[in-house]
Write an enzyme that holds these catalytic residues in place. Structure first.
Site, short mmCIF file in Angstrom:
data_model
loop_
_atom_site.label_atom_id
_atom_site.label_comp_id
_atom_site.label_asym_id
_atom_site.label_seq_id
_atom_site.Cartn_x
_atom_site.Cartn_y
_atom_site.Cartn_z
CG HIS A 163 37.60 42.85 28.05
ND1 HIS A 163 37.78 41.53 27.77
CD2 HIS A 163 36.50 43.23 27.32
CE1 HIS A 163 36.85 41.12 26.92
NE2 HIS A 163 36.06 42.14 26.62
CG HIS A 191 38.92 34.09 32.24
ND1 HIS A 191 37.59 33.79 32.11
CD2 HIS A 191 39.30 34.67 31.09
CE1 HIS A 191 37.18 34.17 30.91
NE2 HIS A 191 38.20 34.71 30.26
CG ASP A 222 44.60 39.35 27.32
OD1 ASP A 222 43.55 39.33 27.98
OD2 ASP A 222 44.64 39.64 26.11
C1 SDX Z 1 40.05 38.79 28.90
O1 SDX Z 1 35.39 37.51 29.98
C2 SDX Z 1 36.16 37.06 29.07
O2 SDX Z 1 35.90 36.03 28.50
C3 SDX Z 1 37.38 37.91 28.77
C4 SDX Z 1 38.35 37.34 27.75
C5 SDX Z 1 37.75 37.27 26.39
O3 SDX Z 1 38.27 36.46 25.58
O4 SDX Z 1 36.84 38.06 26.08
O5 SDX Z 1 38.77 36.06 28.15
C6 SDX Z 1 39.60 38.23 27.61
O6 SDX Z 1 39.63 39.85 29.26
C7 SDX Z 1 40.98 37.97 29.77
C8 SDX Z 1 41.24 38.65 31.16
C9 SDX Z 1 42.33 39.69 30.95
N1 SDX Z 1 42.52 40.51 32.16
C10 SDX Z 1 43.60 40.38 32.95
O7 SDX Z 1 44.50 39.55 32.76
C11 SDX Z 1 43.67 41.37 34.09
C12 SDX Z 1 44.10 40.66 35.38
N2 SDX Z 1 43.02 39.76 35.78
C13 SDX Z 1 41.99 40.31 36.56
O8 SDX Z 1 41.91 41.58 36.92
C14 SDX Z 1 40.85 39.37 36.91
O9 SDX Z 1 41.34 38.11 37.08
C15 SDX Z 1 39.71 39.37 35.92
C16 SDX Z 1 39.21 40.75 35.67
C17 SDX Z 1 40.14 38.76 34.63
C18 SDX Z 1 38.59 38.53 36.52
O10 SDX Z 1 38.15 39.22 37.61
P1 SDX Z 1 36.98 38.63 38.56
O11 SDX Z 1 36.40 37.38 38.03
O12 SDX Z 1 36.06 39.76 38.84
O13 SDX Z 1 37.77 38.20 39.81
P2 SDX Z 1 38.03 39.15 41.02
O14 SDX Z 1 38.59 40.46 40.55
O15 SDX Z 1 36.81 39.15 41.87
O16 SDX Z 1 39.23 38.37 41.78
C19 SDX Z 1 38.95 37.27 42.63
C20 SDX Z 1 40.14 37.25 43.60
C21 SDX Z 1 40.38 38.61 44.27
O17 SDX Z 1 41.04 38.34 45.50
P3 SDX Z 1 40.17 38.47 46.88
O18 SDX Z 1 39.48 39.82 46.85
O19 SDX Z 1 39.17 37.32 46.79
O20 SDX Z 1 41.16 38.32 47.98
O21 SDX Z 1 41.34 36.98 42.86
C22 SDX Z 1 42.20 38.10 42.93
C23 SDX Z 1 41.37 39.29 43.38
O22 SDX Z 1 42.17 40.22 44.07
N3 SDX Z 1 42.73 38.29 41.58
C24 SDX Z 1 43.99 38.58 41.31
C25 SDX Z 1 44.04 38.61 39.90
N4 SDX Z 1 42.84 38.35 39.38
C26 SDX Z 1 42.02 38.17 40.43
N5 SDX Z 1 45.05 38.82 42.10
C27 SDX Z 1 46.21 39.09 41.45
N6 SDX Z 1 46.36 39.13 40.12
C28 SDX Z 1 45.30 38.90 39.31
N7 SDX Z 1 45.44 38.94 37.98
#
Ligand code: SDX
Length: 436
Positions: free
Chosen positions: A276, A315, A371
């Protein structure tokens, strides 16, 4: 149809047939949702509890009705009270945006001046808070200090518990928005072993924050106007984001009736997580680890293999480019022109280009989020990586408080208490130690 839901207009219903009994049910559809409570009527035996929905991580559950922030994940749209984030970043200030989020309308000049005056005059904290922060180790993570200190503030304002009084709520809202930069700056100065700098009421909200962070032996700190403006825009971009993890914490904890300081401490704790608000710090650590453009390809392969995550990418809602990331990317170059280019930005731009062309990321609709570039700006401002989530928390504070107050004044809301699917052991008798 439950008694509290009004009759649905023609055809705005879901017809559900329970094949276990052959019974059918008409469930009203409003705002493209059905009320989960309407499913409780679906039973086999009259003594059954009735159907629930199962939705781990609330992937498809609306927990509230809100009028504060609108996001379109497919179109990459973000609006605060209907105003596009791009326009607010261009034309507004952080305190004007905070007032908009809290009160629903852009304030007139007199109202904004009054709001600004009140915030300015609540920036100091009790001297015990200074001593509280002094008790942390020199290398304590600033988010750990902020989370603890916000909670500690609740002990200084016992009047904050009378949440039915709008004036009491407003006073705490002003105090918290005003004091977050002070706590953040104190945490930074403690880390550096520097004396704390008291607020300077002649400066703007963001200018005073820079003053409390960076003032040394000069009689009066003069903030760099480019940096002051960039910081103010960054706070605007972080001000709210509908029902994200930390806002859900604010609403959930606040629904117990606890004071807003304690609820906001829970939000800070949620934001601290690397998935997050901790992602901005994690992005800079990732780019530093990659170290050079030539190492990007191998790192991307590791991300595709699931060994690492591209921090700052992806996201839950945006399946398009995060509109905030676009604004931040432009802002970054404005700051670099002033303070010099952050060498990591070349790696970030190259990584973004490669990822946006790679099927793994394209198919999963993974784009840079808020971010991805923000940490590069903070680093160029001379701020340490572990302070980045604290800066996110300062920006998000008006959003947390606006959402908290909307929850408290929503007649449909009550203490949050989800249900569960129990898969544990059936009844069994205690086993004495000798028989285990
Ligand atoms: C913020 O919610 C909000 O609005 C948050 C925010 C706010 O203003 O409050 O916008 C701020 O928190 C932004 C997000 C910051 N976090 C990151 O940058 C961390 C990296 N990103 C993730 O871990 C991920 O993308 C999330 C947590 C942001 C979202 O996760 P989801 O929606 O639960 O998606 P998921 O983990 O189920 O991923 C779906 C697929 C998966 O692959 P498969 O299992 O389908 O094969 O996408 C892949 C994941 O492995 N994936 C990534 C990835 N993010 C998702 N693979 C590599 N790198 C990534 N960053």
């Amino acid at each position: 149809m439950t008694q509290e839901s009004s009759p649905a207009p023609d055809n705005q219903t879901l017809t559900i047939t329970d094949n276990r009994t052959g019974k059918t049910y008409e469930v009203p559809i409003t705002h493209d949702t059905i009320r989960a409570m309407d499913l409780r009527a679906i039973k086999v035996k009259d003594t059954d509890f009735g159907l629930m929905t199962y939705d781990p991580a609330f992937m498809n559950t609306a927990s509230t009705r809100s009028r504060i922030t609108y996001i379109s994940g497919s179109q990459g749209i973000l609006r605060y009270r209907g105003y596009p984030i791009e326009q607010l970043a261009e034309h507004s200030s952080f305190l004007e945006t905070a007032s908009l989020l809290l009160d629903g309308e852009l304030p007139k000049r007199g109202a904004l001046d009054s709001f600004t005056h009140q915030i300015t005059n609540h920036t100091m904290v009790h001297e015990n808070i200074r001593e509280f922060i002094d008790a942390f180790r020199y290398d304590a993570h600033p988010m750990g200090i902020l989370t603890s200190t916000v909670a500690a503030l609740s002990t200084f304002y016992p009047d904050a518990k009378d949440l039915d009084d709008p004036a009491v709520r407003r006073l705490q809202i002003l105090r918290i928005i005003a004091k977050m930069p002070t706590l953040a700056a104190y945490a930074y100065r403690h880390r550096r072993g520097l004396p704390y700098v008291y607020p300077d009421n002649d400066l703007s909200y963001s200018g005073n924050f820079l003053n409390m962070l960076f003032k040394m032996t000069e009689v009066k700190y003069q903030p760099n106007p480019i940096i002051e403006k960039a910081l103010d825009v960054l706070f605007i971009l972080h001000a709210d984001h509908e029902q994200n993890c930390s806002t859900t914490a604010m609403r959930g904890v606040g629904s117990s009736g606890v004071d807003p300081y304690s609820a906001l401490a829970a939000s800070c704790a949620a934001l601290y997580g690397p998935l997050h608000g901790g992602a901005n710090e994690a992005v800079v650590r990732m780019l530093t680890e990659i170290g050079s453009v030539k190492n990007i390809a191998s790192y991307v392969e590791r991300a595709k293999a699931g060994e690492v995550r591209l921090m700052g990418f992806g996201h839950r809602v945006y399946k398009n480019y995060d509109p905030r990331a676009k604004v931040i990317k432009k802002l970054a170059y404005m700051v670099f022109d002033e303070v010099g280019k952050n060498p990591l930005v070349d790696i970030a731009v190259a990584l973004e280009k490669i990822a946006l062309e790679d099927e793994y990321f394209v198919s999963r609709k993974l784009y840079p989020n808020v971010d991805f570039y923000s940490g590069l700006i903070y680093q160029s401002m001379g701020l340490p990586m572990d302070l980045f989530p604290v800066l996110f928390a300062i920006g998000r504070t008006p959003g947390w408080l606006a959402q908290w107050e909307e929850m408290l004044t929503d007649p449909e809301q009550k203490i949050a208490r989800p249900r569960q699917i129990y898969l544990g052991e059936d009844k069994r008798d205690f086993v004495p130690m000798v028989d285990r």
